[in-house]
Design a protein around this motif. Structure first.
Motif, PDB file in Angstrom:
ATOM      1  N   ALA A   1      16.063  -7.213   4.447  1.00 46.33           N
ATOM      2  CA  ALA A   1      14.872  -8.072   4.502  1.00 46.33           C
ATOM      3  C   ALA A   1      14.285  -8.082   5.915  1.00 46.33           C
ATOM      4  O   ALA A   1      13.072  -7.985   6.101  1.00 46.33           O
ATOM      5  CB  ALA A   1      15.234  -9.486   4.072  1.00 46.33           C
TER       6      ALA A   1
ATOM      7  N   LEU B   1      12.646  -4.788   6.638  1.00 44.68           N
ATOM      8  CA  LEU B   1      11.393  -4.671   5.901  1.00 44.68           C
ATOM      9  C   LEU B   1      10.285  -5.447   6.605  1.00 44.68           C
ATOM     10  O   LEU B   1       9.188  -4.938   6.836  1.00 44.68           O
ATOM     11  CB  LEU B   1      11.573  -5.184   4.474  1.00 44.68           C
ATOM     12  CG  LEU B   1      10.377  -4.945   3.568  1.00 44.68           C
ATOM     13  CD1 LEU B   1      10.301  -3.482   3.185  1.00 44.68           C
ATOM     14  CD2 LEU B   1      10.457  -5.819   2.327  1.00 44.68           C
ATOM     15  N   SER B   2      10.599  -6.695   6.975  1.00 43.63           N
ATOM     16  CA  SER B   2       9.575  -7.517   7.613  1.00 43.63           C
ATOM     17  C   SER B   2       9.161  -6.913   8.949  1.00 43.63           C
ATOM     18  O   SER B   2       8.005  -6.967   9.343  1.00 43.63           O
ATOM     19  CB  SER B   2      10.079  -8.953   7.809  1.00 43.63           C
ATOM     20  OG  SER B   2      11.033  -8.978   8.827  1.00 43.63           O
ATOM     21  N   LEU B   3      10.136  -6.316   9.643  1.00 44.65           N
ATOM     22  CA  LEU B   3       9.820  -5.675  10.918  1.00 44.65           C
ATOM     23  C   LEU B   3       8.885  -4.495  10.716  1.00 44.65           C
ATOM     24  O   LEU B   3       7.876  -4.359  11.399  1.00 44.65           O
ATOM     25  CB  LEU B   3      11.105  -5.181  11.592  1.00 44.65           C
ATOM     26  CG  LEU B   3      11.978  -6.233  12.231  1.00 44.65           C
ATOM     27  CD1 LEU B   3      13.131  -5.575  12.952  1.00 44.65           C
ATOM     28  CD2 LEU B   3      11.173  -7.074  13.176  1.00 44.65           C
ATOM     29  N   SER B   4       9.251  -3.651   9.735  1.00 44.53           N
ATOM     30  CA  SER B   4       8.446  -2.441   9.564  1.00 44.53           C
ATOM     31  C   SER B   4       7.060  -2.786   9.055  1.00 44.53           C
ATOM     32  O   SER B   4       6.076  -2.150   9.426  1.00 44.53           O
ATOM     33  CB  SER B   4       9.141  -1.476   8.612  1.00 44.53           C
ATOM     34  OG  SER B   4       9.334  -2.100   7.365  1.00 44.53           O
ATOM     35  N   VAL B   5       6.967  -3.812   8.217  1.00 46.40           N
ATOM     36  CA  VAL B   5       5.649  -4.208   7.708  1.00 46.40           C
ATOM     37  C   VAL B   5       4.756  -4.687   8.856  1.00 46.40           C
ATOM     38  O   VAL B   5       3.609  -4.285   8.985  1.00 46.40           O
ATOM     39  CB  VAL B   5       5.794  -5.302   6.628  1.00 46.40           C
ATOM     40  CG1 VAL B   5       4.477  -5.989   6.402  1.00 46.40           C
ATOM     41  CG2 VAL B   5       6.266  -4.670   5.335  1.00 46.40           C
TER      42      VAL B   5
ATOM     43  N   ALA C   1       5.168  -3.971  11.968  1.00 44.69           N
ATOM     44  CA  ALA C   1       4.948  -2.866  12.893  1.00 44.69           C
ATOM     45  C   ALA C   1       3.859  -1.947  12.379  1.00 44.69           C
ATOM     46  O   ALA C   1       3.185  -1.274  13.149  1.00 44.69           O
ATOM     47  CB  ALA C   1       6.240  -2.083  13.096  1.00 44.69           C
ATOM     48  N   CYS C   2       3.683  -1.899  11.064  1.00 46.62           N
ATOM     49  CA  CYS C   2       2.666  -1.023  10.503  1.00 46.62           C
ATOM     50  C   CYS C   2       1.311  -1.711  10.421  1.00 46.62           C
ATOM     51  O   CYS C   2       0.420  -1.249   9.710  1.00 46.62           O
ATOM     52  CB  CYS C   2       3.078  -0.527   9.133  1.00 46.62           C
ATOM     53  SG  CYS C   2       3.960   1.019   9.251  1.00 46.62           S
TER      54      CYS C   2
ATOM     55  N   ASN D   1      -0.306  -7.426  10.086  1.00 46.09           N
ATOM     56  CA  ASN D   1      -0.892  -8.610  10.724  1.00 46.09           C
ATOM     57  C   ASN D   1      -2.180  -8.309  11.476  1.00 46.09           C
ATOM     58  O   ASN D   1      -2.903  -9.226  11.843  1.00 46.09           O
ATOM     59  CB  ASN D   1       0.105  -9.216  11.722  1.00 46.09           C
ATOM     60  CG  ASN D   1       1.305  -9.796  11.021  1.00 46.09           C
ATOM     61  OD1 ASN D   1       1.257 -10.079   9.835  1.00 46.09           O
ATOM     62  ND2 ASN D   1       2.395  -9.940  11.754  1.00 46.09           N
TER      63      ASN D   1
ATOM     64  N   PHE E   1      -6.240   4.427  10.398  1.00 43.11           N
ATOM     65  CA  PHE E   1      -4.853   4.427  10.000  1.00 43.11           C
ATOM     66  C   PHE E   1      -4.026   3.743  11.077  1.00 43.11           C
ATOM     67  O   PHE E   1      -4.336   3.936  12.249  1.00 43.11           O
ATOM     68  CB  PHE E   1      -4.433   5.895   9.837  1.00 43.11           C
ATOM     69  CG  PHE E   1      -3.051   6.060   9.317  1.00 43.11           C
ATOM     70  CD1 PHE E   1      -2.790   5.961   7.963  1.00 43.11           C
ATOM     71  CD2 PHE E   1      -2.013   6.306  10.192  1.00 43.11           C
ATOM     72  CE1 PHE E   1      -1.515   6.113   7.490  1.00 43.11           C
ATOM     73  CE2 PHE E   1      -0.740   6.452   9.719  1.00 43.11           C
ATOM     74  CZ  PHE E   1      -0.483   6.357   8.355  1.00 43.11           C
ATOM     75  N   PRO E   2      -3.000   2.983  10.797  1.00 47.70           N
ATOM     76  CA  PRO E   2      -2.492   2.683   9.454  1.00 47.70           C
ATOM     77  C   PRO E   2      -3.089   1.420   8.826  1.00 47.70           C
ATOM     78  O   PRO E   2      -2.808   1.131   7.678  1.00 47.70           O
ATOM     79  CB  PRO E   2      -1.004   2.459   9.726  1.00 47.70           C
ATOM     80  CG  PRO E   2      -0.960   1.890  11.096  1.00 47.70           C
ATOM     81  CD  PRO E   2      -2.124   2.462  11.837  1.00 47.70           C
TER      82      PRO E   2
ATOM     83  N   ILE F   1      -4.828   1.213   5.319  1.00 47.89           N
ATOM     84  CA  ILE F   1      -4.032   1.079   4.085  1.00 47.89           C
ATOM     85  C   ILE F   1      -4.037  -0.369   3.619  1.00 47.89           C
ATOM     86  O   ILE F   1      -4.232  -0.674   2.443  1.00 47.89           O
ATOM     87  CB  ILE F   1      -2.586   1.543   4.342  1.00 47.89           C
ATOM     88  CG1 ILE F   1      -2.583   3.030   4.662  1.00 47.89           C
ATOM     89  CG2 ILE F   1      -1.697   1.232   3.154  1.00 47.89           C
ATOM     90  CD1 ILE F   1      -1.265   3.520   5.193  1.00 47.89           C
ATOM     91  N   TRP F   2      -3.858  -1.269   4.571  1.00 42.49           N
ATOM     92  CA  TRP F   2      -3.875  -2.699   4.206  1.00 42.49           C
ATOM     93  C   TRP F   2      -5.276  -3.133   3.818  1.00 42.49           C
ATOM     94  O   TRP F   2      -5.460  -3.958   2.937  1.00 42.49           O
ATOM     95  CB  TRP F   2      -3.373  -3.544   5.375  1.00 42.49           C
ATOM     96  CG  TRP F   2      -2.005  -3.176   5.801  1.00 42.49           C
ATOM     97  CD1 TRP F   2      -1.641  -2.594   6.972  1.00 42.49           C
ATOM     98  CD2 TRP F   2      -0.804  -3.333   5.040  1.00 42.49           C
ATOM     99  NE1 TRP F   2      -0.298  -2.379   7.006  1.00 42.49           N
ATOM    100  CE2 TRP F   2       0.249  -2.821   5.830  1.00 42.49           C
ATOM    101  CE3 TRP F   2      -0.509  -3.842   3.784  1.00 42.49           C
ATOM    102  CZ2 TRP F   2       1.565  -2.815   5.397  1.00 42.49           C
ATOM    103  CZ3 TRP F   2       0.799  -3.835   3.351  1.00 42.49           C
ATOM    104  CH2 TRP F   2       1.823  -3.325   4.145  1.00 42.49           C
TER     105      TRP F   2
END
Lengths: 200, 261
Positions: free
Chosen positions: A15, A18-22, A24-25, A28, A167-168, A171-172
């Protein structure tokens, strides 16, 4: 065989990762930059408001010395009341027409003010009046603040609009933030490029 | 989950070279931008070489004293050229590049002199706009600075200008007079608050051990906070331990006044 604690620990680690990579991508990035741009717009509007607040005093002071300049004075008063009527909400920043309307009204006021200040050059008594000098410097300072706030807003919008396209973060923008529209831009200082016309 | 997995792998594998390239590009851009501004070498930056050393020696302690007393960073700068910009834009950009004043208070002031353009400006940080107003800045320029510059006496013009700015900033003392007492409160926490903090820590640890849900939440929130704060934390003071001088992270928004002579 994995013990239940180890499995639970793995879940926690997953978890966190996941939160870190999200974040980082750039998940926010879009909301953050949107809020920044909105805050910068609030700055712009505040400074225009501040200018509008200074005008009644200025008009009253000039009136005391230069009553015969009725045309110029009424032009300022009218432009001010028009400019204060056009309000723009942060949710309307994506609407270029609305923004143009707002800026046009403010530019009209800038022009009227410029004429008033140019005319007041002809009245030595007025020019040496302390109250007038103070108002004039406050007005100059406010015009300068407007220029800075506009520049900051343009930059913030540029960053935000770039987020939506690159990018990136794109995507969001295409998935989670699909309702986010690019904000309207305007060119740097169109009022500075066309100095107020002085008529004699 | 599916949405999140895609980009997360993208960042880790294919994105390694791209940030590097971007960083290099950014650094190149910064070098170009930075070259326009003189370096912040001290409280007085005299690029145009107009400030006599006697003035420098007299003024510098006043500036240092002001920061010690009130935390306000007042910097005097002269530049050889404004690079074709008007002094308002240049002063604002320079102020932001130097980050004068504390980050949370934006209490910096820049006295900028451009002798070749015959322009002078007092640029006031956001936090001091209410004290050193546009009108007061204008009066200081018109009365203390411009007449002396006109006579070619840069030294006494700057000296008088700084004196007047300091007077304005320190006469409205309601803000900084409270600072010593506030600091005392901060240093010595009341007894009950210490115990409350201890109790909170114990409760937190217990919850972390007992509840998996809380653990998940805590790590998510706490780690996110940690990561975010790493990038946005500002430096507080002006002096670093080496004795050099740097801005504290403050910003300005075009407050102040300009004049010419």
């Amino acid at each position: 065989m994995m013990s239940p604690t180890a499995a639970r620990l793995l879940k926690v680690v997953f978890a966190v990762l996941l939160s870190l990579s999200v974040s980082a991508c750039g998940y926010n990035t879009i909301p953050t930059d949107e809020e920044i741009a909105k805050a910068k717009w609030a700055d712009v509007q505040n400074n225009y408001q501040r200018r509008a607040d200074l005008i009644p005093n200025l008009v009253a002071t000039v009136q005391g010395y230069a009553k015969q300049e009725r045309d110029v004075l009424t032009a300022v008063v009218e432009a001010r009341s028009k400019a204060t009527q056009v309000k723009i909400d942060v949710s309307q920043l994506t609407d270029p027409d609305k923004l143009k309307q707002f800026l046009d009204a403010q530019n009209q006021l800038s022009g009227a003010l410029g004429r008033l200040l140019a005319v007041s050059e002809n009245y030595p008594d007025l020019k040496s009046n302390q109250n007038f000098l103070a108002l004039q410097s406050q007005l100059e300072g406010t015009e300068n603040r407007i220029a800075v706030a506009r520049r900051d807003y343009i930059e913030a919008v540029r960053v935000y609009n770039t987020d939506l396209k690159t990018f990136p973060t794109a995507i969001w923008a295409a998935t989670v933030f699909r309702s986010n529209k690019p904000m309207a831009e305007f060119t740097a200082t169109d009022s500075a490029q066309t100095p107020p016309q002085v008529k004699f | 989950m599916v949405i999140a997995r895609g980009p997360s792998s993208c960042c880790m594998a294919g994105g390694v070279r791209l940030p590097f390239a971007l960083l290099a590009l950014l650094a190149a851009c910064l070098a170009v931008f930075g070259a326009q501004f003189p370096e912040l070498t001290g409280r007085i930056v005299d690029q145009a070489n107009i400030i006599p050393s006697a003035t420098r020696q007299a003024v510098e302690p006043k500036l240092a004293d002001l920061e010690i007393r009130s935390g306000i960073q007042l910097v005097v700068a002269s530049v050889a050229s404004l690079d074709g910009q008007d002094i308002e834009s240049y002063a604002n950009a320079l102020f932001r590049a130097w980050k004068l004043g504390e980050k949370t208070k934006n209490n910096g002031v820049l006295l900028l002199v451009a002798p070749n353009e015959r322009r002078v400006r007092i640029e006031v940080g956001y936090g001091l706009e209410g004290t050193l107003t546009d009108a007061l800045s204008k009066i200081i320029i018109a009365n203390a600075i411009a007449p002396r510059f006109k006579a070619g006496d840069y030294g006494s013009g700057i000296s008088r200008g700084v004196d007047d700015i300091v007077t304005v900033l320190t006469t409205d003392s309601s803000e900084w007079q409270q600072r010593p007492s506030l600091r005392l409160d901060n240093d010595q926490l009341p007894n009950w608050l210490t115990w409350l903090l201890v109790a909170g820590a114990i409760a937190l640890v217990t919850l972390l051990i007992v509840s998996p849900g809380f653990r998940w939440l805590f790590f998510n929130v706490a780690l996110n906070l940690l990561i975010n704060s790493g990038s946005s934390r500002g430096r507080g003071g002006g002096f670093s331990s080496s004795g050099g001088f740097s801005g504290g992270g403050g910003s300005s928004g075009g407050g102040g006044a300009s004049g010419s002579w």
